[in-house]
Write a protein that holds these residues in place. Sequence first.
Motif, short mmCIF file in Angstrom:
data_model
loop_
_atom_site.label_atom_id
_atom_site.label_comp_id
_atom_site.label_asym_id
_atom_site.label_seq_id
_atom_site.Cartn_x
_atom_site.Cartn_y
_atom_site.Cartn_z
N ILE A 1 0.87 -1.17 0.00
CA ILE A 1 0.00 0.00 0.00
C ILE A 1 0.91 1.22 0.00
O ILE A 1 1.69 1.43 0.94
CB ILE A 1 -0.95 -0.01 1.21
N VAL A 2 0.84 1.98 -1.06
CA VAL A 2 1.76 3.08 -1.30
C VAL A 2 1.05 4.41 -1.10
O VAL A 2 0.02 4.66 -1.74
CB VAL A 2 2.38 2.99 -2.71
N ILE A 3 1.61 5.24 -0.23
CA ILE A 3 1.07 6.58 0.00
C ILE A 3 1.81 7.54 -0.92
O ILE A 3 3.04 7.59 -0.92
CB ILE A 3 1.25 7.02 1.47
N THR A 4 1.04 8.27 -1.71
CA THR A 4 1.62 9.26 -2.61
C THR A 4 0.68 10.45 -2.73
O THR A 4 -0.55 10.28 -2.69
CB THR A 4 1.92 8.67 -4.01
N ARG A 5 1.26 11.63 -2.89
CA ARG A 5 0.45 12.83 -3.14
C ARG A 5 0.06 12.92 -4.62
O ARG A 5 -0.86 13.65 -4.98
CB ARG A 5 1.24 14.08 -2.76
N ASP A 6 0.79 12.21 -5.47
CA ASP A 6 0.58 12.26 -6.92
C ASP A 6 -0.63 11.41 -7.29
O ASP A 6 -0.58 10.18 -7.29
CB ASP A 6 1.84 11.74 -7.63
N ARG A 7 -1.73 12.06 -7.62
CA ARG A 7 -2.98 11.37 -7.93
C ARG A 7 -2.89 10.55 -9.22
O ARG A 7 -3.70 9.66 -9.43
CB ARG A 7 -4.14 12.37 -8.02
N ALA A 8 -1.92 10.84 -10.06
CA ALA A 8 -1.77 10.11 -11.33
C ALA A 8 -0.81 8.93 -11.23
O ALA A 8 -0.72 8.12 -12.15
CB ALA A 8 -1.28 11.07 -12.42
N TRP A 9 -0.10 8.79 -10.10
CA TRP A 9 0.91 7.75 -9.97
C TRP A 9 0.26 6.38 -9.83
O TRP A 9 -0.75 6.22 -9.15
CB TRP A 9 1.80 8.02 -8.76
N SER A 10 0.85 5.40 -10.48
CA SER A 10 0.43 4.01 -10.28
C SER A 10 1.61 3.11 -10.59
O SER A 10 2.56 3.52 -11.28
CB SER A 10 -0.77 3.66 -11.18
N ALA A 11 1.55 1.90 -10.07
CA ALA A 11 2.59 0.91 -10.34
C ALA A 11 1.98 -0.46 -10.17
O ALA A 11 1.13 -0.67 -9.29
CB ALA A 11 3.77 1.09 -9.40
N GLU A 12 2.42 -1.39 -10.97
CA GLU A 12 1.93 -2.75 -10.86
C GLU A 12 2.29 -3.31 -9.49
O GLU A 12 3.41 -3.16 -9.01
CB GLU A 12 2.56 -3.62 -11.96
N GLY A 13 1.29 -3.90 -8.83
CA GLY A 13 1.51 -4.49 -7.52
C GLY A 13 1.30 -3.54 -6.37
O GLY A 13 1.40 -3.95 -5.21
#
Length: 162
Positions: free
Chosen positions: A64-76
């Motif tokens: 579970i990745v916390i990011t401010r970037d609403r467009a960010w994604s990564a497999e897994g």
Amino acid sequence: MNAPEVFLVVAVTRNGVIGAGGTMPWHLPADFRRVKSLTIGKPLVMGRKTFESLPGVLPGRRHIVITRDRAWSAEGAEIAHSLDEALALANAPHIVIFGGAEIYAQALPRASRIELTEIHADIPGDTHMPPLGDGWRETFREEHAAEGGRPAFAFVTLQRDL
């Protein structure tokens, strides 16, 4: 369900370093084995930079990745935009806070345990562990001698009542 146990898993040098240039500036195979045993089957909550520093998705664990970037994604990776959102998404009895410094700082007030690898060396780095605060007591310590160019270290469990 009762409130989940939130705990930190972190390796810290004597001078407080937890990272350098987006990596861990040491290699301790025993620490990797311990981290696996502590985290297998549990959700890992981490920041984007920590996720990107991993060699890949760690098997048997949710990321579970916390990011401010609403467009960010990564497999897994499952995406959250705050610690509260990440903890709600985890929805598990035991939730591992996996780094980095900003996520540790946010999660410390909610943590009842820290699984710490104390690296008995001063190692240069650009990312430091935030202060732990009061109330922690050591409940476990296992010392390991320096070996093959690797520094001495200790596995330590710290606990506190919330």
